[in-house]
Structure formats: C-alpha cells, structure tokens
Design a protein around this motif. Structure first.
Motif: not given
Length: 212
Positions: A1-20
């Motif tokens: 049966m045919k299947t499909y592949t999906i990838y989910l990737f999180r973006h890189g970091l920003t200063k907001g991420n680093l500052n929580a």
C-alpha cells in the motif's frame, strides 16, 4: 500500500528563545549563531530531500526552511503561525509568576485563554485544520514526501493530536533544527486521522528515542 513521508522540523533559535520569553506572533529573526548551527546540521547530518516544504509565515520559520531546503520553494501556511500569547507576549514566566490570568492559563484547561490572545482550544483547532488541509492536499496530488518547518508549539500540537504512539505534547519536545519523521498510510488517516511517528530527524537524534 502506498504511504507518504512527513517531516516536522522546529525552526532555529531567536533571542526571544534564548531569553525564555513567550514569543508568538512577534516576527523575530534567527540569531547569527542559530543560522550557523542550522547550516552545520545541513552540512554534516543532512536534511532529507522532499517534494514540498510548508512553513509558518514568520521569519524564523521561513529563513530556517530556506537553509534546510534551499532547492525547494517554501509554501506559506498562515495558520501554522505560533500561539497568540496576547498580553503575555514578550514576557517570561518569572515576570508573570504573580499574574492571576497567567496562573489560570498555566493550569492547562483547553478553554483557558490569554488576555487579548487565543485559547488553547482555538490554537489547537486552527493548527489541526491547517495540518489536515495540507495532508489531504498532498495525498490528493500524490506528493510522496514533504516537510513542515514550524514552531515548537505548533509541531507538538500536531504530534499530540495525530501521532502514533499517542503521547501528550510534552513528550514531543524537540531541539531547534530537529524534529520527527512520520509515515502516513491513507487508510489509517481516513479511518482514524492518525499518523505513525517512525523516527527522529536528522539522523543524529536516532539514539534519543525509540518508537515501539
């Protein structure tokens, strides 16, 4: 049966991420270090070749997608934008610790809402509707493999709602630039709206989790 592949990737970091900070709709750019890190991941661990790439409209996702998949045109999905934190936008948990609205929101009720923002239910509803539209469109057009570059909250919501094995959002945390590989079987998708999570991606994460 045919299947499909999906990838989910999180973006890189920003200063907001680093500052929580709670950064939702604020359009912060990637940090210089994060750009270098994404390029290093691509050079040494390799992002997969895909037929289509979808992204949030915000720069941190779009710019990450262009680094990960320079040969693809990035298709913007507006409803993949991050949570609308309302009055909490740009603040940290420590700054909000005495805020009554923040305490109520943290209790996790699906209908809990940030002041002038959106509720957990509204967020999940728009993300899931957008994801189902993308999946159905890719199946209809026989797009065998595709990637979504998005925000942690968006991707964790998708995995918590559709992923097998079933697990809460906290289980699906991912580092910047990394994510998961999923296998979509059309019959399972049509019957149960479920997708198998079969691996982490890129390959350097393979020793962190196993899927039963």
């Amino acid at each position: 049966m045919k299947t499909y592949t999906i990838y989910l990737f999180r973006h890189g970091l920003t200063k907001g991420n680093l500052n929580a900070q709670y950064i939702g709709h604020t359009d912060l750019p990637l940090t210089t270090d994060s750009i270098s890190e994404l390029k290093s991941i691509k050079a040494h661990e390799h992002y997969p070749k895909v037929d289509a790439v979808f992204s949030s409209p915000l720069k941190r996702c779009l710019d990450s997608a262009k680094i990960m998949f320079p040969e693809n045109n990035v298709l913007v999905i507006d409803d993949f934008i991050e949570y609308n934190f309302g009055e909490f936008e740009g603040l940290t948990a420590d700054e909000l610790k005495d805020n009554k609205d923040f305490k109520n929101w943290l209790r996790g009720d699906i209908y809990a809402k940030t002041p002038f923002g959106e509720s957990n239910a509204e967020f999940a509803q728009r993300v899931c509707a957008a994801f189902e539209k993308v999946v159905d469109g890719c199946v209809k057009t026989s797009t065998d493999n595709f990637a979504i570059v998005g925000h942690a909250g968006v991707l964790m919501t998708i995995l918590a709602c559709y992923g097998l094995p079933e697990a809460p959002m906290a289980h699906w945390q991912m580092d910047a630039g990394y994510g998961y590989k999923l296998r979509l079987t059309p019959s399972l998708w049509m019957q149960a709206k479920k997708i198998e999570v079969i691996d982490t991606s890129p390959t350097s994460l393979n020793d962190l989790k196993t899927f039963q």
